[in-house]
Structure formats: C-alpha cells, structure tokens
Scaffold this motif. Structure first.
Motif, mmCIF file in Angstrom:
data_model
loop_
_atom_site.group_PDB
_atom_site.id
_atom_site.type_symbol
_atom_site.label_atom_id
_atom_site.label_comp_id
_atom_site.label_asym_id
_atom_site.label_seq_id
_atom_site.Cartn_x
_atom_site.Cartn_y
_atom_site.Cartn_z
ATOM 1 N N ASP A 60 -78.773 -42.821 23.140
ATOM 2 C CA ASP A 60 -79.388 -41.677 23.586
ATOM 3 C C ASP A 60 -80.963 -41.487 23.067
ATOM 4 N N HIS A 61 -81.494 -42.458 23.218
ATOM 5 C CA HIS A 61 -82.906 -42.487 22.439
ATOM 6 C C HIS A 61 -83.846 -41.372 23.118
ATOM 7 N N GLY A 62 -83.906 -41.123 24.109
ATOM 8 C CA GLY A 62 -84.715 -40.297 24.917
ATOM 9 C C GLY A 62 -84.547 -38.858 24.372
ATOM 10 N N LYS A 75 -86.463 -36.785 28.948
ATOM 11 C CA LYS A 75 -85.950 -37.156 30.632
ATOM 12 C C LYS A 75 -86.384 -38.538 30.954
ATOM 13 N N HIS A 76 -87.120 -39.358 30.387
ATOM 14 C CA HIS A 76 -87.238 -40.746 30.573
ATOM 15 C C HIS A 76 -86.216 -41.455 30.628
ATOM 16 N N GLN A 77 -85.139 -41.243 29.585
ATOM 17 C CA GLN A 77 -83.768 -41.971 29.338
ATOM 18 C C GLN A 77 -83.072 -42.017 30.665
ATOM 19 N N ASN A 100 -95.225 -46.884 33.520
ATOM 20 C CA ASN A 100 -95.886 -47.798 32.462
ATOM 21 C C ASN A 100 -94.994 -48.405 31.415
ATOM 22 N N ASP A 101 -93.694 -47.845 31.329
ATOM 23 C CA ASP A 101 -92.743 -48.432 30.292
ATOM 24 C C ASP A 101 -92.159 -49.733 31.270
ATOM 25 N N VAL A 102 -91.922 -49.795 32.399
ATOM 26 C CA VAL A 102 -91.222 -50.952 33.099
ATOM 27 C C VAL A 102 -91.952 -52.227 32.545
ATOM 28 N N LEU A 142 -94.952 -42.086 22.528
ATOM 29 C CA LEU A 142 -93.923 -41.588 21.793
ATOM 30 C C LEU A 142 -92.702 -41.924 22.388
ATOM 31 N N HIS A 143 -92.635 -42.312 24.008
ATOM 32 C CA HIS A 143 -91.235 -42.197 24.298
ATOM 33 C C HIS A 143 -90.042 -42.913 23.686
ATOM 34 N N ASP A 144 -90.070 -44.000 22.833
ATOM 35 C CA ASP A 144 -89.000 -44.736 22.400
ATOM 36 C C ASP A 144 -89.064 -44.485 20.961
ATOM 37 N N ILE A 145 -89.602 -43.606 20.332
ATOM 38 C CA ILE A 145 -89.805 -43.527 19.064
ATOM 39 C C ILE A 145 -88.695 -43.425 18.230
HETATM 40 FE FE LIG Z 1 -86.833 -45.621 26.590
#
Ligand SMILES: [Fe+2]
Ligand SMILES: [Fe+2]
Length: 245
Positions: free
Chosen positions: A114-116, A137-139, A193-195, A102-105
């Motif tokens: 400000d997507h986070g 917070k991932h943003q 895992n995002d990278v 869901l992180h970049d939904i």
């Molecule tokens: Fe992101």
C-alpha cells in the motif's frame, strides 16, 4: 546535507543489542524466533533502542534529503530522482516534480505494501494537498490505462504480477474515483513519468532538487521525526528501524 553526529557513544553502552524483525514481515509466524530472542535477554544482552551502529547515523534534525542520502535504498532513490528529473526536463510544474520526487517514498525505508497511501501519509504535513493527493492516488491510477494521454497498462506490472493479475475492487474503485477528480491530470502525469523511470546506470544528483524542495516541502525546524506532526513517528521509524518498541 546536514552533518552527521559523531560516531562514538551509542545507547545501551556495553550491551549486546539484539534486533528483531518487524511483525509485518513475518505475519502468522509461530513465535519461535521471538521466543529465541527473548530467551537471550540478560545482564549483557538487551533489545536495540536508538542508533544502530550498522546504519549511517542521522543528523539530529534530519531533512528530506538526509533520508535520500542516509536511509533510502539505492533503487528507490534512483527511481524517485529519475522520475522527478523526467518531469523537470519536460517542463512540468513544481507540483508535479515534487509528486514525482515523493511518490514511492515509503518504499525507500519503510514499507512497500500500500505504498501510495503510506507515502502520502508520510509527506502530507509538509506538502500541498495536491501533491499528497497525487502521491496517494498513483498507487491505484498506475493500474488504470488512459489511452487519451498515452498511458497504457505498465509492462512492468505484467512482469511483477503476471499477465492475469487483476487489482482488487477497492483499488479499481479508487482509480475510477480519482479519474473524476479535479487533480486527476496531476496524478496522471506523475504516472506517465513513473513508467519510464527505471534506467540502470543513470544517476541524478539529489541536490538538483534543493530549491524546488525548499519552495514545496515545509521542512520542520525540529527535523523530520521531531516536530510532532501526524507522521513524525513514521519518519522516526526510518531513523530507528530496529527499535524494539
Ligand atoms: Fe508507486
Ligand atoms: Fe514509482
């Protein structure tokens, strides 16, 4: 996936239906485009409200995966699915897999800026507090290296923003505060895992996550957008992105 409704019968039948760009994409414009569109209104020409025939029609009670299938752009879909699959294959908890999924939904069909925060707001009514926190917070944490867990400043960000880019103070502050939080590692594993998740040509079947979604995402009976939650209007905006008002 829920069945789409039939393809006939769109609203505002018989009219030419104009769409206008969202103001957030044309801040400080001189109004010329809006004036031009307003001037075209007439007995046969109105502004778009309701289903746009140019888009796949959403079911009446859309589920999370319906948005993956029918609304989100291909790059975001692949990125979210690849991130979640990496976390799943690494044996991480369902909380982390969901956060990855869901992180970049909001980048899918709503807004990048400000997507986070937008992503967290979208999903907060339906997931655990921890998942929503990690998504938000991932943003900021993506900008903060933590060599103790092997997370360096993303090479992708050097390309996206340039070598000299420095995140603004509010993002730096947010990252430092998140680092002290008890759920820090949840978000940190998400960023790990995002990278590595932009792999061209690797496709992941969204249905792979059906059970995890079932256990970790409170799908509203009325469908996303129609349950009166604090973010229902945001899901509706993705269903009808061209509504004039
Ligand atoms: Fe992101
Ligand atoms: Fe991402």
């Amino acid at each position: 996936m829920t069945q789409s409704r039939d393809k006939d019968a769109y609203p505002q039948a018989g009219k030419r239906r104009m769409t206008a760009p969202q103001p957030v994409t044309m801040v400080c414009n001189d109004g010329a485009l809006e004036r031009e569109l307003l001037a075209q209104m007439g007995p046969d020409t109105v502004f778009m409200m309701g289903d746009n025939p140019a888009l796949p029609r959403m079911p009446e009670k859309p589920t999370l995966l319906d948005f993956f299938h029918l609304r989100f752009g291909a790059i975001t879909v692949n990125h979210l699915l690849q991130s979640a699959k990496l976390a799943l294959d690494a044996g991480h908890s369902e909380t982390i897999v969901m956060a990855c999924l869901l992180h970049d939904i909001s980048n899918g069909a709503l807004i990048r800026t400000d997507h986070g925060y937008w992503s967290a707001q979208l999903v907060r009514p339906y997931v655990s507090e921890e998942v929503a926190w990690a998504v938000e917070k991932h943003q900021a944490l993506r900008f903060l290296p933590d060599e103790s867990v092997g997370y360096g400043y993303p090479e992708a960000y050097v390309k996206y923003f340039g070598e000299d880019y420095v995140p603004p103070p509010h993002i730096q502050r947010e990252a430092q505060e998140a680092r002290k939080h008890r759920w820090y590692m949840t978000c940190r594993i998400l960023t790990l895992n995002d990278v590595y998740s932009f792999q061209e040509g690797l496709t992941v079947d969204p249905e792979l996550f059906t059970d995890i979604i079932g256990r970790n995402f409170k799908q509203p009976e009325e469908g996303l957008g129609f349950d009166g939650s604090p973010s229902a209007h945001m899901w509706r905006t993705m269903i009808w992105p061209d509504n004039f008002l």
